[in-house]
Design a protein around this motif. Structure first.
Motif, PDB file in Angstrom:
ATOM      1  N   PHE A 228      -7.559   5.147   4.393  1.00  0.00           N
ATOM      2  CA  PHE A 228      -6.659   4.370   3.640  1.00  0.00           C
ATOM      3  C   PHE A 228      -5.190   4.596   4.153  1.00  0.00           C
ATOM      4  O   PHE A 228      -4.269   3.541   4.530  1.00  0.00           O
ATOM      5  CB  PHE A 228      -6.514   4.451   2.088  1.00  0.00           C
TER       6      PHE A 228
ATOM      7  N   HIS B 147      -8.721   0.369   5.138  1.00  0.00           N
ATOM      8  CA  HIS B 147      -8.256   0.497   3.683  1.00  0.00           C
ATOM      9  C   HIS B 147      -9.746   0.893   2.980  1.00  0.00           C
ATOM     10  O   HIS B 147      -9.826   1.973   2.143  1.00  0.00           O
ATOM     11  CB  HIS B 147      -7.844  -0.868   2.791  1.00  0.00           C
TER      12      HIS B 147
ATOM     13  N   THR C 138       0.920  -1.136   0.117  1.00  0.00           N
ATOM     14  CA  THR C 138       0.139  -0.005  -0.109  1.00  0.00           C
ATOM     15  C   THR C 138       0.960   1.120  -0.107  1.00  0.00           C
ATOM     16  O   THR C 138       0.511   2.257  -0.638  1.00  0.00           O
ATOM     17  CB  THR C 138      -0.925   0.041   1.268  1.00  0.00           C
TER      18      THR C 138
END
Lengths: 342, 590
Positions: free
Chosen positions: B350, B407, B332
């Motif tokens: 996120f 997320h 990520t």
């Protein structure tokens, strides 16, 4: 061994709960999803997100695949006290897992740079494009259409299918403009002007949020982007350029009186003799057409009164003073006048 | 201890945050209160939990791993500890006096300016961090000097255990990163207390300067707390897989490369500031480049276990749990590195999910792993393995429950640091699941506390080398005597202790004859110097120039006393160095 098994069983059970919870979460409909874009910018961004998710899933599958294999295959067996071979490393393997990530990153980097530049395009010089100047205040949004001579607050109206170029400024602290379904965010910083563009493919009301911590009511600094068919938008422009803000009856006239005495040092109203007054709070032209009060509450009489009387309870840290000292009659008149603003 | 205490405070703050977010439009803790909560949670966890706990493990393991008697500057070491504690207490005083900092751990101006954050809240942040920052800086310097100068004969740089290596690189990062924070904090302090206008647009200042200064410190900071965790993982994994670390040299170079690149990428926190597409693209590509050395590390860990004999002790469970967790946090990170996409991710949940995967999945898992691993060395007894496994599973599952979902909370449009969300946003259930996960983590932590108490009560002696480990610290008694090694050992290979064990030796060959051991005298001066800083800090918080100056005078006074202190320590005579080590024949056997 049996203890190990028990722990595994517990772990499996908890994982199951987690999965069930995830599935249940699917029943709710998120209304600001980045994954459901309604504009060109958000689509481009989703494209990048998808590409990165594909690449990263590949990486995860490989790593976790090897991981699981290793954990199962190379567990120490009870009673086996032999010493495994002490390996130093393997140059070929190490080069392999250096080069492959570089290639994967290059695949991701090229469209990243491309899109970063395309999202930074400025408004065309000839001035044909629709421009909106967005000014952020603690805790509300001001939208000015310099070419159309219109100022609104909390609701930005745009025509569908046309690029809108935004100039972003802040009057106090750093804020960030974000409409997840239409475009990613851009900061509004005191002392500088940032730019971005967005468009909407279809008519609708798109929720926006302030994304940079800006004080007590950061979480309540909401706004909406209302996309309309071009003809409808033309009509809206027409209405807003000729607002009907004059009182139509005695009650509204009395309400206007209350307004002049209490509100006009902060609020201006386009299309009235009050136009030149305060700019501390939102311009209230067209207030009666708003979808929400203070960007939060459903538009009805009760909420309007609550907001006028106790704004601090609804938005902590707001600069709007409370008007709980107005008599019931004054309050009613004021509300009628505010609702009549079209 | 201090770090553990702050871990509990920071954890409680996190729970309060998650409780507030359990229902939409909950009014449990709103507005400024919530902002204080999130600010204190972030600041506490980074500065008063992650850093001091890592420093604690470094203090335990680094001198032992390189065969040194102590760190290079014991006085500074004590001073560093007291300064960290004083800074932490100073900041948390805000809770007691009802005005905690409320501008986020990033403390962005202008919300951190006088105009938008009245009262002494931000002063607690500025001065608390300034005081503890001095401590961190001298701590880092101390480890740099220790590792460069005090390695045992034969302990070349390329024979140092990975934890020592990563501590070394992290200390170098501290040396270069913290001055940026110090400078930035001074600017904020001067703007607030003395009315300067570094950040005030109306008077020609620029608030973006703070963001640059903060992140020039703040990004390397991430690597300061993650690199030592990488080192712990490397040591733990090679110990419990019973194998030499795969690709040792590439591990070392990956560490240095990560450290170097860590300084090149600060502006990726600022993609939305409006720097323009050219800087954004440059910082994007530099950021993505970090994935390469990190990937090398992950594959090296996997191939260390490959062909090994893996023992699933609790320490190893944390190390093993770390790998997939950190990989998720890493990928990520690459996603965030893309500016155009980051416009969507930035300042949303996120990002919250991403950095908790890195900081908890990396640093906290590393700390737990290190704690279980070195506990017998520190206290002479192991932690209970059954309770340890309960701790791991509760915390591990709770962690993923809390943060994996975030997320999606972020992608579904919830910005970070929002104290609430609307009922029609479709975010309720996701937030509730996240909160439940946080409670799992809390229960896991309670199990750890119980474990510590239960294990200490039983206190079954663990012996010198309970794990059949590879590095020098396991060659001496547990807990180690105050002089560590009676005779400085001679190091003949990587994994020195393992090398000797494989050669059939019980201990290492000494590199010096046995003799009286020089020790520094205990001193209270570091405490009083810290007290001076603390008083000065309090003085500035309450804007009393007199008290502020008085505290600084006290600091200078203690420095003066220390400079003219002619106590050069003392010697432990031969007769007090016990048994086995006392037999000069024994060491010579090898």
């Amino acid at each position: 061994m049996s203890r190990g098994k028990k722990i595994w069983r517990t772990a499996r059970f908890l994982t199951l709960i987690a999965l069930v919870a995830l599935v249940m979460a699917g029943c709710e409909e998120p209304t600001m999803s980045v994954l459901d874009p309604k504009g060109t910018v958000a689509e481009k961004q989703l494209g990048l997100i998808q590409l990165s998710v594909y690449i990263m899933t590949l990486v995860c599958v490989v790593v976790i695949g090897i991981f699981v294999y290793v954990l199962i295959r190379f567990r120490a067996k009870p009673g086996d006290n032999s010493i495994p071979e002490q390996v130093e490393g393997n140059t070929k393997l190490e080069i392999l897992w250096t080069v492959i990530p570089i290639i994967l990153l290059a695949i991701f980097a090229v469209p990243t740079v491309q899109k970063t530049f395309s999202l930074a395009e400025e408004a065309p010089e000839n001035g044909d494009a629709l421009r909106v100047k967005v000014t952020a205040h603690q805790y509300w949004w001001e939208f000015e259409y310099p070419d159309l001579d219109i100022t609104t607050a909390q609701e930005m109206v745009i025509p569908t299918g046309e690029r809108v170029y935004l100039e972003l400024e802040s009057k106090d602290v750093v804020h960030s403009f974000w409409v997840p379904k239409l475009a990613g965010k851009q900061d509004l910083i005191p002392g500088r002007t940032n730019t971005m563009w967005l468009d909407a493919h279809e008519p609708g009301v798109y929720k926006g949020r302030c994304a940079e911590l800006c004080g007590a009511s950061h979480a309540l600094m909401n706004f909406e982007v209302i996309a309309q068919e071009p003809q409808e938008f033309e009509q809206w422009v027409e209405e807003r350029q000729n607002p009907s803000s004059e009182p139509q009856n005695a009650q509204e006239a009395a309400g206007k009186e209350v307004f002049t005495q209490n509100c006009m040092s902060c609020h201006a109203i386009d299309g009235t003799d009050l136009k030149t007054s305060g700019d501390q709070g939102p311009n209230l032209a067209g207030f009666g057409n708003r979808e929400k009060i203070a960007g939060l509450l459903e538009f009805n009489d009760e909420n309007l009164e609550e907001w006028l009387k106790h704004p601090e309870e609804i938005k902590p840290g707001t600069y709007m003073p409370s008007f709980d000292y107005l008599s019931d009659e004054d309050m009613d008149n004021l509300k009628e006048y505010l609702k009549s603003l079209q | 201890m201090g770090g553990g205490f702050f871990f509990i405070i920071g954890g409680l703050e996190a729970l309060l945050i998650r409780i507030q977010l359990f229902f939409p439009n909950n009014d449990f803790m709103v507005g400024r209160e919530f902002n204080e909560l999130l600010t204190m949670h972030g600041t506490t966890m980074i500065f008063f939990v992650a850093m001091p706990l890592l420093f604690a493990l470094m203090n335990v393991a680094v001198p032992l791993q390189i065969g040194a008697r102590d760190v290079a500057f014991p006085f500074l070491n004590a001073l560093g500890f007291w300064l960290f504690l004083a800074g932490g207490i100073l900041m948390n005083l805000g809770w007691i006096f009802g005005n905690a900092p409320d501008a986020g751990w990033t403390n962005y101006v202008p919300i951190a300016g006088n105009e938008y954050s009245a009262g002494p809240g931000i002063e607690y942040y500025v001065l608390g961090l300034q005081v503890s920052g001095i401590g961190t800086l001298i701590g880092g310097l101390n480890f740099l000097v220790t590792i460069i100068n005090m390695r045992a004969p034969g302990m070349t740089f390329l024979r140092m255990p990975l934890f020592t290596w990563t501590s070394f690189v992290a200390s170098a990062l501290i040396l270069f990163a913290f001055p940026a924070l110090t400078a930035g904090l001074f600017l904020v302090m001067f703007d607030r207390i003395f009315g300067t206008a570094f950040f005030d647009v109306a008077l020609g200042g620029n608030p973006v300067i703070w963001q640059h200064l903060f992140w020039i410190f703040g990004h390397p900071e991430v690597y300061i707390v993650i690199l030592p965790a990488f080192g712990i993982m490397s040591d733990v994994i090679s110990t419990f897989a019973k194998k030499r670390l795969f690709g040792y040299t590439s591990m070392v170079f990956a560490t240095m490369l990560i450290g170097f690149l860590g300084f090149m990428v600060w502006a990726h926190h600022m993609f939305t500031v409006g720097m323009g597409p050219v800087p954004n693209s440059i910082f994007a590509i530099l950021t993505m480049a970090i994935a390469v050395p990190t990937g090398i590390k992950v594959f090296n860990w996997l191939f260390t276990m490959w062909g090994g004999k893996i023992q699933f002790t609790t320490a190893m469970l944390w190390a093993v749990g770390f790998i997939p967790t950190f990989v998720l946090g890493g990928v990520t990170g690459v996603m965030l590195a893309s500016p155009a996409a980051d416009f969507q991710f930035h300042d949303s949940y996120f990002v919250v999910a991403h950095f908790h995967y890195v900081l908890i999945g990396g640093t906290v898992f590393g700390l737990f792993s290190g704690a279980y691993y070195w506990w017998p060395k520190m206290f002479g007894h192991k932690l209970n393995e059954t309770l340890g496994k309960w701790h791991f599973w509760l915390f591990f599952i709770g962690f993923h429950l809390t943060f994996f979902i975030q997320h999606f909370i972020g992608l579904f449009g919830m910005p970070r640091r929002h104290f609430t969300y609307q009922a029609d946003d479709g975010l309720t259930l996701l937030n509730q699941i996240s909160t439940v996960g946080a409670f799992f983590m809390a229960i896991g932590t309670v199990v750890l506390l119980i474990n510590i108490i239960v294990s200490a009560k039983k206190a079954v002696p663990a012996g010198n080398d309970p794990w059949d480990a590879r590095t020098l610290e396991w060659a001496i008694s547990s807990p180690p005597p105050e002089y560590n090694f009676a005779q400085t050992p001679r190091v003949r290979a990587l994994d020195a202790f393992w090398h000797e064990k494989m050669a059939g030796n019980k201990t290492l060959e000494p590199a010096e004859p046995l003799g009286p051991i020089h020790m520094p005298s205990p001193t209270h001066l570091p405490f009083f110097m810290t007290l001076g800083f603390f008083i000065s800090g309090l003085g500035w918080v309450f804007r009393s120039v007199e008290v502020g100056v008085l505290g600084l005078v006290m600091v200078v006074l203690v420095m003066f006393i220390h400079s003219f202190n002619h106590d050069h320590g003392y010697y432990i005579p031969l007769k007090d160095i016990p048994d086995a080590n006392n037999d000069p024949q024994k060491g010579a056997k090898a």
